[in-house]
Design a protein around this motif. Structure first.
Motif, PDB file in Angstrom:
ATOM      1  N   ILE A  81       0.835  -1.205   0.000  1.00 14.95           N
ATOM      2  CA  ILE A  81       0.000   0.000   0.000  1.00 14.95           C
ATOM      3  C   ILE A  81       0.867   1.251   0.000  1.00 14.95           C
ATOM      4  O   ILE A  81       0.630   2.205  -0.760  1.00 14.95           O
ATOM      5  CB  ILE A  81      -0.959   0.007   1.210  1.00 14.95           C
ATOM      6  N   LEU A  82       1.891   1.263   0.847  1.00 14.23           N
ATOM      7  CA  LEU A  82       2.790   2.416   0.876  1.00 14.23           C
ATOM      8  C   LEU A  82       3.528   2.572  -0.448  1.00 14.23           C
ATOM      9  O   LEU A  82       3.710   3.693  -0.933  1.00 14.23           O
ATOM     10  CB  LEU A  82       3.783   2.274   2.027  1.00 14.23           C
ATOM     11  N   ALA A  83       3.949   1.453  -1.050  1.00 11.97           N
ATOM     12  CA  ALA A  83       4.613   1.525  -2.355  1.00 11.97           C
ATOM     13  C   ALA A  83       3.678   2.119  -3.402  1.00 11.97           C
ATOM     14  O   ALA A  83       4.086   2.961  -4.217  1.00 11.97           O
ATOM     15  CB  ALA A  83       5.090   0.135  -2.778  1.00 11.97           C
ATOM     16  N   ASP A  84       2.431   1.698  -3.385  1.00 14.65           N
ATOM     17  CA  ASP A  84       1.442   2.219  -4.327  1.00 14.65           C
ATOM     18  C   ASP A  84       1.237   3.721  -4.143  1.00 14.65           C
ATOM     19  O   ASP A  84       1.173   4.477  -5.127  1.00 14.65           O
ATOM     20  CB  ASP A  84       0.114   1.476  -4.135  1.00 14.65           C
ATOM     21  N   ARG A  85       1.162   4.181  -2.886  1.00 15.08           N
ATOM     22  CA  ARG A  85       0.972   5.612  -2.644  1.00 15.08           C
ATOM     23  C   ARG A  85       2.207   6.419  -3.059  1.00 15.08           C
ATOM     24  O   ARG A  85       2.085   7.553  -3.517  1.00 15.08           O
ATOM     25  CB  ARG A  85       0.652   5.846  -1.168  1.00 15.08           C
ATOM     26  N   LEU A  86       3.390   5.843  -2.877  1.00 13.27           N
ATOM     27  CA  LEU A  86       4.597   6.536  -3.324  1.00 13.27           C
ATOM     28  C   LEU A  86       4.609   6.707  -4.838  1.00 13.27           C
ATOM     29  O   LEU A  86       5.020   7.753  -5.361  1.00 13.27           O
ATOM     30  CB  LEU A  86       5.840   5.761  -2.876  1.00 13.27           C
ATOM     31  N   VAL A  87       4.172   5.681  -5.563  1.00  8.00           N
ATOM     32  CA  VAL A  87       4.083   5.779  -7.018  1.00  8.00           C
ATOM     33  C   VAL A  87       3.110   6.878  -7.415  1.00  8.00           C
ATOM     34  O   VAL A  87       3.391   7.688  -8.314  1.00  8.00           O
ATOM     35  CB  VAL A  87       3.664   4.430  -7.623  1.00  8.00           C
ATOM     36  N   LYS A  88       1.972   6.931  -6.753  1.00 14.21           N
ATOM     37  CA  LYS A  88       0.982   7.975  -7.066  1.00 14.21           C
ATOM     38  C   LYS A  88       1.537   9.368  -6.777  1.00 14.21           C
ATOM     39  O   LYS A  88       1.266  10.329  -7.520  1.00 14.21           O
ATOM     40  CB  LYS A  88      -0.305   7.724  -6.277  1.00 14.21           C
ATOM     41  N   ALA A  89       2.298   9.498  -5.697  1.00 11.93           N
ATOM     42  CA  ALA A  89       2.926  10.784  -5.392  1.00 11.93           C
ATOM     43  C   ALA A  89       3.927  11.153  -6.481  1.00 11.93           C
ATOM     44  O   ALA A  89       3.983  12.305  -6.935  1.00 11.93           O
ATOM     45  CB  ALA A  89       3.610  10.725  -4.024  1.00 11.93           C
ATOM     46  N   ALA A  90       4.728  10.189  -6.906  1.00 15.45           N
ATOM     47  CA  ALA A  90       5.703  10.448  -7.966  1.00 15.45           C
ATOM     48  C   ALA A  90       5.009  10.836  -9.268  1.00 15.45           C
ATOM     49  O   ALA A  90       5.491  11.700 -10.011  1.00 15.45           O
ATOM     50  CB  ALA A  90       6.582   9.216  -8.169  1.00 15.45           C
ATOM     51  N   ASP A  91       3.867  10.223  -9.548  1.00 15.08           N
ATOM     52  CA  ASP A  91       3.115  10.549 -10.765  1.00 15.08           C
ATOM     53  C   ASP A  91       2.662  12.003 -10.786  1.00 15.08           C
ATOM     54  O   ASP A  91       2.537  12.608 -11.861  1.00 15.08           O
ATOM     55  CB  ASP A  91       1.894   9.632 -10.902  1.00 15.08           C
ATOM     56  N   ARG A  92       2.405  12.571  -9.612  1.00 15.29           N
ATOM     57  CA  ARG A  92       1.973  13.971  -9.588  1.00 15.29           C
ATOM     58  C   ARG A  92       3.154  14.939  -9.422  1.00 15.29           C
ATOM     59  O   ARG A  92       2.939  16.130  -9.174  1.00 15.29           O
ATOM     60  CB  ARG A  92       0.925  14.200  -8.498  1.00 15.29           C
TER      61      ARG A  92
END
Length: 385
Positions: free
Chosen positions: A102-113
């Protein structure tokens, strides 16, 4: 029987001698650009959240204790979602279970923005696969570095056998910094059993959420580790170059893992509730003077630095007037330094120490480190629980 034992020892010796890397050092011939914590933290939402309150307490920092695992995980998710410029994360363990993915997924989403993500994990605690880490590292805004990596990637036990002095240098820092404005630091690694998610057993750790000047001090510590020779880009450890196709495969793997490892709490609702309570959390925060005490990695070409944590503890004990309270997962006594700590705490007045029982300890050797000395603790006038 003696002949068979000698044959096994000889076979083990031959295997060790045949390990290609021998006592080699981690790779050095790779591209690695130095970087630093962002300076424009005051322009971010996270910085502005505490700016007025921090101005009322010059030179102090505000902290809020995160006691429950559920609250601690929600806070980390909220900090990732809040990030606008940067996220710096440093952990000893990053597991591949529900909280890890879950944390990895949220980090990816942060990087996407557009958020710059710097993630450092100790190689001994790299619970996600090396290929997954290398795939995520291909994102233009994500950089992953591994602390003191093993040379024998498929059989790290050989490194312990032939290169103990180097591989025994591990990194136990556990922190997350959002926009160089707020941070969470404490005892929790990334894994279900740190956040009350594991069905069998959970650790009772403690974190502090903090704002103010102390955040910049912690960021300097992170930068020291990040730019030091101990931190190796994950791409330098792989046997091939990872591509966009690998990255897309990694995203699908994260999605499958999240579907397979169900999270037991309503996470989005928890985050929404936390955001709604930010004003009350800010008001409930305690503002006080602070100092960051840390030990730099030593060895190889690093210049040795005094053991700052030990020196600070001794100095603090020298000023004790009536009571010493110690809460620690591992209470190990035996060398001259730890004996001196115990002696000084006893001289300073009433001492109370709380540590794990053998039933609640996850490291039997650590428990054995104090079990033989329990009577000595009590005779010195201290309480031990």
């Amino acid at each position: 029987m003696g002949w068979l034992r000698q044959k096994r020892l000889l076979t083990l010796g031959l295997l060790i001698c045949l390990v290609p890397s021998g006592c080699a050092n981690p790779p050095k011939d790779y591209a690695r650009a130095p970087s630093a914590a962002v300076a424009s933290y005051q322009e971010t939402s996270a910085g502005q959240l505490f700016e007025e309150t921090a101005a009322e307490h010059p030179g102090k920092f505000g902290f809020y204790m995160l006691e429950s695992g559920r609250q601690a995980f929600t806070s980390r998710i909220a900090m990732i979602d809040m990030a606008e410029v940067s996220l710096d994360l440093q952990y000893y363990i990053w597991a591949s279970d529900a909280t890890g993915v879950i944390l990895a997924d949220r980090l990816v989403k942060a990087a996407d923005r557009g958020v710059r993500v710097r993630l450092m994990i100790d190689d001994a605690g790299l619970g996600i696969s090396e290929s997954l880490a290398a795939s995520l590292d291909t994102h233009r805004n994500i950089e992953i570095r591994i602390f003191n990596p093993f040379i024998n990637r498929d059989a790290p036990v050989f490194d312990f056998l032939i290169d103990w002095e180097r591989v025994n240098q591990r990194m136990h820092n556990k922190l997350m910094v959002t926009d160089n404005a707020v941070l969470v630091i404490g005892g929790r690694n990334i894994g279900d059993n740190y956040f009350d998610v594991d069905r069998d057993a959970n650790f009772r750790d403690l974190d502090l959420a903090a704002a103010g000047p102390v955040v910049r001090e912690v960021s300097e510590v992170f930068d020291h580790f990040w730019n030091g020779e101990w931190a190796v880009p994950v791409a330098a450890l792989t046997d091939r170059r990872y591509t966009e196709e690998d990255y897309q495969d990694a995203l699908r793997a994260i999605e499958r893992a999240m579907a397979r490892n169900a999270f037991p709490y309503p996470l989005d609702q928890d985050v929404a509730n936390l955001r709604a309570e930010l004003d009350s959390i800010r008001e409930a925060s305690i503002w006080a003077p602070s100092s960051v005490i840390w030990d730099a990695p030593v060895g190889r070409s690093e210049s040795a630095r005094p053991v700052a944590t030990y020196r600070a503890l001794i100095e603090e004990l020298d000023h004790v007037e009536s009571e010493v309270l110690v809460v620690t997962a591992y209470l190990v006594r035996g060398d001259r330094g730890s004996d001196e700590v115990h002696q000084r705490s006893a001289r300073g007045g009433h001492g109370r120490r709380l540590t794990n029982s053998v039933a609640s300890n996850d490291v039997s050797a650590a428990h054995a480190g104090h079990a033989k000395d329990r009577e000595a603790y009590v005779r010195s006038g201290a309480e031990l629980s």
